[in-house]
Design an enzyme around this catalytic site. Sequence first.
Site, PDB file in Angstrom:
ATOM      1  N   HIS A  89       0.861  -1.182   0.000  1.00  0.00           N
ATOM      2  CA  HIS A  89       0.000   0.000   0.000  1.00  0.00           C
ATOM      3  C   HIS A  89       0.895   1.229   0.000  1.00  0.00           C
ATOM      4  O   HIS A  89       2.090   1.133   0.210  1.00  0.00           O
ATOM      5  CB  HIS A  89      -0.858   0.054   1.271  1.00  0.00           C
ATOM      6  N   GLU A 129       3.507  -0.312   3.885  1.00  0.00           N
ATOM      7  CA  GLU A 129       3.043   1.016   3.488  1.00  0.00           C
ATOM      8  C   GLU A 129       4.275   1.685   2.892  1.00  0.00           C
ATOM      9  O   GLU A 129       5.194   2.074   3.599  1.00  0.00           O
ATOM     10  CB  GLU A 129       2.516   1.797   4.695  1.00  0.00           C
TER      11      GLU A 129
END
Length: 138
Positions: free
Chosen positions: A10, A80
Amino acid sequence: KNINILLSFHTFSELILYPWGHSYNTIADQNDRLGHETMAKTMANWNGYTPEQSSDLYIASGDTTDWSYGEHKIISFTFELDPTSMWQGGFYPGQSYIQPVFQKNLKPVLYLINYADDPYRVIKPTQAQWGLTTSIVQ
């Protein structure tokens, strides 16, 4: 049946997240918690991301890592990726980030592949402690 590790990507924040995301409770099984924490810290040494339980970022239900670990006991992570903030490009950092982000995450991904047969090897005594190595990641 044979999936032992899951990794999702992500953007953004430069984090390595692991269960739980829906709760501030830590993983109850000591080996599972230690495995997640050990792997996350090791990978963070290579990519410079911050390893943390998903709920440290914010509480979220329906998280992929919560489902895969909770339902199937798959050791699960979310990276992330770069950048660290919205002000640096946030969700759309631009093409210039692709190669550097790929390079800084290659070793962590190969590490996960190396332990995909048995992620619990990261917390077990290994041949490496006796001067032998079978790792593809040096």
